[in-house]
Enzyme design. Structure first.
Site, mmCIF file in Angstrom:
data_model
loop_
_atom_site.group_PDB
_atom_site.id
_atom_site.type_symbol
_atom_site.label_atom_id
_atom_site.label_comp_id
_atom_site.label_asym_id
_atom_site.label_seq_id
_atom_site.Cartn_x
_atom_site.Cartn_y
_atom_site.Cartn_z
ATOM 1 N N ILE A 434 1.011 -1.188 0.126
ATOM 2 C CA ILE A 434 0.328 0.036 0.071
ATOM 3 C C ILE A 434 0.753 1.643 0.283
ATOM 4 O O ILE A 434 0.634 2.195 -0.525
ATOM 5 C CB ILE A 434 -1.160 -0.106 1.245
ATOM 6 C CG1 ILE A 434 -1.816 -1.205 1.512
ATOM 7 C CG2 ILE A 434 -1.922 1.168 1.149
ATOM 8 C CD1 ILE A 434 -2.983 -1.485 0.238
ATOM 9 N N GLY A 435 2.074 1.041 0.419
ATOM 10 C CA GLY A 435 2.728 2.588 0.324
ATOM 11 C C GLY A 435 3.827 2.383 1.270
ATOM 12 O O GLY A 435 5.342 2.314 0.681
ATOM 13 N N TRP A 564 -8.884 16.190 6.471
ATOM 14 C CA TRP A 564 -7.094 15.142 8.503
ATOM 15 C C TRP A 564 -7.149 17.147 8.088
ATOM 16 O O TRP A 564 -5.693 17.631 8.986
ATOM 17 C CB TRP A 564 -6.563 13.970 8.196
ATOM 18 C CG TRP A 564 -6.920 13.284 8.147
ATOM 19 C CD1 TRP A 564 -8.615 12.969 8.372
ATOM 20 C CD2 TRP A 564 -6.657 12.069 7.332
ATOM 21 N NE1 TRP A 564 -8.106 11.226 8.548
ATOM 22 C CE2 TRP A 564 -7.637 11.193 8.450
ATOM 23 C CE3 TRP A 564 -5.503 11.201 7.087
ATOM 24 C CZ2 TRP A 564 -7.593 9.583 7.457
ATOM 25 C CZ3 TRP A 564 -5.080 10.611 6.592
ATOM 26 C CH2 TRP A 564 -6.084 9.041 7.106
ATOM 27 N N CYS A 646 -9.052 2.896 3.745
ATOM 28 C CA CYS A 646 -8.656 1.927 4.884
ATOM 29 C C CYS A 646 -10.217 1.246 5.476
ATOM 30 O O CYS A 646 -9.546 1.303 6.379
ATOM 31 C CB CYS A 646 -7.785 2.111 5.488
ATOM 32 S SG CYS A 646 -6.333 3.533 5.600
ATOM 33 N N HIS A 697 -2.433 -4.304 11.378
ATOM 34 C CA HIS A 697 -2.494 -3.687 12.958
ATOM 35 C C HIS A 697 -1.776 -4.907 13.519
ATOM 36 O O HIS A 697 -1.794 -4.580 15.000
ATOM 37 C CB HIS A 697 -3.553 -3.269 12.726
ATOM 38 C CG HIS A 697 -3.959 -2.108 12.229
ATOM 39 N ND1 HIS A 697 -5.214 -2.495 10.996
ATOM 40 C CD2 HIS A 697 -4.219 -0.990 12.653
ATOM 41 C CE1 HIS A 697 -5.348 -1.384 10.583
ATOM 42 N NE2 HIS A 697 -4.501 -0.202 11.007
ATOM 43 N N CYS A 729 -3.127 -2.423 4.592
ATOM 44 C CA CYS A 729 -2.684 -0.844 4.476
ATOM 45 C C CYS A 729 -1.732 -0.697 4.277
ATOM 46 O O CYS A 729 -0.360 -1.889 4.313
ATOM 47 C CB CYS A 729 -3.322 -0.704 5.766
ATOM 48 S SG CYS A 729 -3.387 1.792 5.800
HETATM 49 N N1 GLN Z 1 0.215 4.962 1.149
HETATM 50 C C1 GLN Z 1 -0.146 5.174 2.848
HETATM 51 C C2 GLN Z 1 0.744 3.534 3.392
HETATM 52 O O1 GLN Z 1 1.187 2.848 3.190
HETATM 53 C C3 GLN Z 1 -1.744 4.845 3.188
HETATM 54 C C4 GLN Z 1 -1.749 5.116 4.277
HETATM 55 C C5 GLN Z 1 -3.253 4.900 4.664
HETATM 56 O O2 GLN Z 1 -4.001 4.183 4.220
HETATM 57 N N2 GLN Z 1 -3.894 5.350 5.962
HETATM 58 O O3 GLN Z 1 1.219 4.655 4.188
HETATM 59 ZN ZN ZN Z 2 -5.202 2.447 4.353
#
Ligand code: GLN
Ligand code: ZN
Length: 757
Positions: A434-435, A564, A646, A697, A729
């Site tokens: 996800i990054g 945010w 997420c 998590h 995530c």
């Molecule tokens: N690209 C972000 C990460 O990987 C996405 C975080 C998120 O969705 N909260 O941290």
């Molecule tokens: Zn996420």
């Protein structure tokens, strides 16, 4: 004489004292006494900041969360958290699954957390079953009352009303929470009697559920509940906030209570109707200072409409902030680095109470009595209205030049998909992340040193490049198909972009509680948003130069940046969102120019922005999706746009998700057994999806089998050629020792599915 009062105050402390005290206690570094002492100091400090008011709020102060406090107060603690009879331990076990000193086997599932109405505050969800009973344990609240009264203050206890309490909770079996009302009311009555014994006259009873869509059954229950509570010996101020009462207006004004508070910032248009319908014998409390934002109020404009109401209702008019001040930082005076001009436009919790004071004085003694303060307030507002920092013609022109086709890809998804298949040459079930990758101590140290100017740009850049190169190597070793640079240079996915965009300001101590000891420091969007120069291109480019595999550029989307942040209130939110969209669009175009063929635009907070009333959803979703489309759809057909969210509730917004038209969307699904893919299936969602196959998590390593199982589930609901394989995530909060085996297994799981395909 108008009464001035407050609905609630931030409890985390002006320097996050409570946060640190909690975390030290949890870690076992400090004794309980120290935690209690710090908490009391924060509580006392809060009271002293409210001392100028006629009534201070107490009972809203909490070690962790005020809903959790109510769960404890009504004896609603789930059995699993009860081991031992140490009440504080039970409290923290429910809050976070463990209490200090708990052995491993004592760890339990923490209470579920969810967002408090449309805020970014998260509360612990009360759990209801057929066995649920309530027994009053109001020690903590009574202690707060005594402590405030001991200081000579006329404190007004704040409690969550019975219907909102039930509304916030979740049934763990087939029970209807409303059926518990009968059992709950005696506990409330007893509580109110005990409060009365402390010498208290007024109790603020929060029922924000009244600004949501309520069924007839719930509305009826309000009658039942408040009829019962009308026998209590204290006066009740029924308190609503965060929105308009609408179809609950009549109900709220008719309930047998002594007063009603409404949010006169968000529901200013309802003031007249409420004035008309609320008995002239009742107290009307108007929330006139915005408790959800950090801007100075327009005191003169407020007085213009407030004075006639005050004239009519005399001492039965109360004024307050619109809602608890929990959602804004504590004290602007702590800020020494923020630009003085911008600072002059702001007001945090402490300052908001001072504004309230000015209004109160003006209503009691006439405007002349506060002429100086009003003039100062006017000057600040004027400076904000005309400031060159706020208005940027280049931005205005760029916005005016947006054409409908800017929001649309050249070709349909089907056509793009064929191109991507041909160019990208990805296997079935392509694997990616996800990054973010682990933010190690070393990475955090680098960023800290650089912020403190202890590290030259050259040294910092070299060091971060090394981190990126290593991260790429790890991903190649793991056999992932689409790589990322890992986000080592980012402190936070919004702050990183805000710091590089014009129109954003940052505070030093502008912390707002998110949950428990966790706080966020939202940026302040004060002016037109513009991107002066590329923000991510160099890093992403460097990352791509380290590998021949495709690399995904990583951006945060406009809706998430908006949701945010503290957003300017001098133009509609959609306009600010559009400006951010345009700035991110510039970045998307530059990434594409640099040869990046996959760009992910995260919209983690898209759902968070949904209004409380369903009837307003479409308006929000329309402009939010447009802002995303504006930034994402600037690319050629050959470029693949990804997005990530997420959460996994898509049923009610699936049409809007489809309208984003992202080529690939990754979502959180692992904990829901892929059941939530049904929304995509039912909708016949055409684009590609990466359902998260493991929960990031948890520190546990997901097994190959568990992920194969989830992928099979996914493949039974969606065409295999549309599926991607990724975690739920980003991985930034994990350790490399956790990430490596997890991703290794994930890649194996994908291979297993390919082999069977
Ligand atoms: N690209 C972000 C990460 O990987 C996405 C975080 C998120 O969705 N909260 O941290
Ligand atoms: Zn996420």
């Amino acid at each position: 004489m108008t009464v001035i009062h407050n609905l609630g105050f931030p409890r985390i402390g002006p320097r996050r004292e409570l946060k640190f005290a909690l975390e030290n206690y949890w870690k076992g570094n400090t004794e309980r006494e120290e935690l209690v002492e710090t908490a009391q100091a924060c509580f006392d400090d809060n009271l002293s900041r409210q001392a100028n008011l006629d009534l201070q709020a107490v009972g809203d102060f909490s070690l962790y969360d005020q809903v959790l406090d109510h769960i404890v107060m009504f004896g609603n603690i789930p059995a699993r958290c009860k081991a031992g009879d140490d009440e504080l331990h039970q409290y923290f076990r429910l809050a976070r699954g463990r209490a200090p000193g708990d052995e491993n086997e004592q760890h339990v599932a923490a209470g579920e957390m969810t967002k408090w109405f449309d805020t970014n505050y998260h509360y612990i969800v009360p759990e209801f079953t057929n066995e649920t009973t309530f027994t009053l344990n109001d020690k903590a609240l009574i202690k707060q009352i005594h402590r405030a009264r001991g200081q000579g203050l006329d404190a007004k206890p704040v409690i969550i009303g019975p219907l909102t309490y039930l509304w916030l909770g979740k049934a763990k079996d087939d029970i209807n929470p409303l059926s518990l009302l009968e059992k709950l009311l005696p506990a409330y009555l007893e509580l109110l009697r005990n409060i009365s014994r402390c010498g208290v006259q007024w109790v603020q009873i929060d029922e924000p559920a009244l600004v949501t869509d309520l069924s007839a059954q719930w509305q009826q229950a309000y009658h039942v509940a408040y009829q019962a509570l009308s026998h209590s010996p204290v006066k009740l101020l029924l308190t609503t906030y965060f929105g308009a009462l609408e179809d609950n207006l009549e109900l709220a004004t008719q309930l047998p209570v002594e007063g009603l508070h409404i949010d006169a910032v968000r529901a200013r248009h309802e003031v007249e109707a409420v004035v008309k319908q609320l008995s002239p014998k009742k107290v009307l409390s108007l929330g006139v200072i915005d408790g959800r934002n950090i801007w100075k109020s327009d005191l003169t404009a407020t007085l213009d409409w407030l004075e006639p109401v005050a004239a009519k209702r005399g001492n039965l008019l109360w004024i307050a902030p619109s809602c608890s001040l929990l959602h804004v930082p504590v004290d602007l005076d702590s800020e020494s680095r923020i630009d003085p001009e911008i600072k002059s436009w702001l007001s945090f919790a402490t300052q908001k109470l001072q504004e309230l004071d000015v209004l109160g004085k003006a209503l009691r003694e006439g405007r002349e009595a506060v002429a100086k303060q009003l003039a100062k307030n006017n000057a600040a507002l004027l400076s904000r209205r005309v400031s060159a920092r706020v208005h940027n013609d280049t931005v205005r022109q760029a916005i005016a030049a947006i054409k409908p086709e800017d929001l649309t890809r050249t070709s349909s998804f089907a056509a793009r998909n064929r191109l991507h298949k041909a160019h990208l040459q990805l296997p079935l079930y392509p694997t990616t992340t996800i990054g973010s990758f682990p933010q190690t101590g070393e990475i955090r140290r680098l960023r800290r040193e650089r912020k403190a100017n202890n590290l030259s740009d050259f040294h910092y850049n070299t060091a971060i490049r090394e981190v990126i190169a290593d991260c790429i190597k790890e991903q190649e070793n793991l056999g992932l198909d689409v790589l990322v640079h890992g986000e080592a240079e980012r402190n936070d996915m919004v702050e990183y972009f805000g710091e590089q965009l014009e129109g954003f300001a940052f505070t030093q101590f502008g912390w707002v509680q998110s949950y428990g000891s966790r706080c966020v420091k939202p940026p302040i969007i004060y002016g037109d948003v513009r991107r002066p120069k590329p923000m991510t291109v160099e890093w992403v480019n460097f990352a791509q130069s380290c590998t021949t595999k495709p690399l995904k550029g990583m951006l945060t989307g406009p809706v998430t940046i908006l949701n945010w942040s503290f957003v300017r209130d001098d133009q509609p939110r959609w306009q600010t969102c559009q400006q951010i969209g345009l700035a991110i669009r510039d970045e998307v175009i530059d990434l594409e120019k640099a040869g990046i063929r996959m760009i992910q635009i995260d919209e983690a907070a898209l759902r968070e922005g949904l209004p409380l009333r369903k009837s307003e959803w479409h308006k929000y979703l329309d402009w939010a999706v447009d802002a995303f489309r504006l930034c994402a759809n600037a690319v050629y057909d050959t470029t693949q746009i990804h997005t990530h969210m997420c959460y996994s509730e898509f049923n009610d917004i699936i049409e809007s998700i489809a309208r984003l038209d992202a080529d690939v969307i990754s979502i959180e699904t692992s904990r829901s057994d892929m059941a939530l893919l049904d929304a995509f299936n039912d909708f016949e969602y055409p684009n590609q999806i990466g359902p998260g196959v493991y929960d990031i998590h948890s520190p546990n390593t997901p097994s190959i089998e568990s992920m194969v199982y989830l992928l099979n589930q996914a493949a039974s609901k969606l065409p295999a050629q549309n599926l991607w394989v990724n975690p739920d995530c980003g991985l930034k909060t994990r350790q490399w020792e956790e990430v490596k085996p997890a991703l290794k297994n994930m890649v194996e799981a994908a291979k297993a599915l390919r082999a069977k395909a």
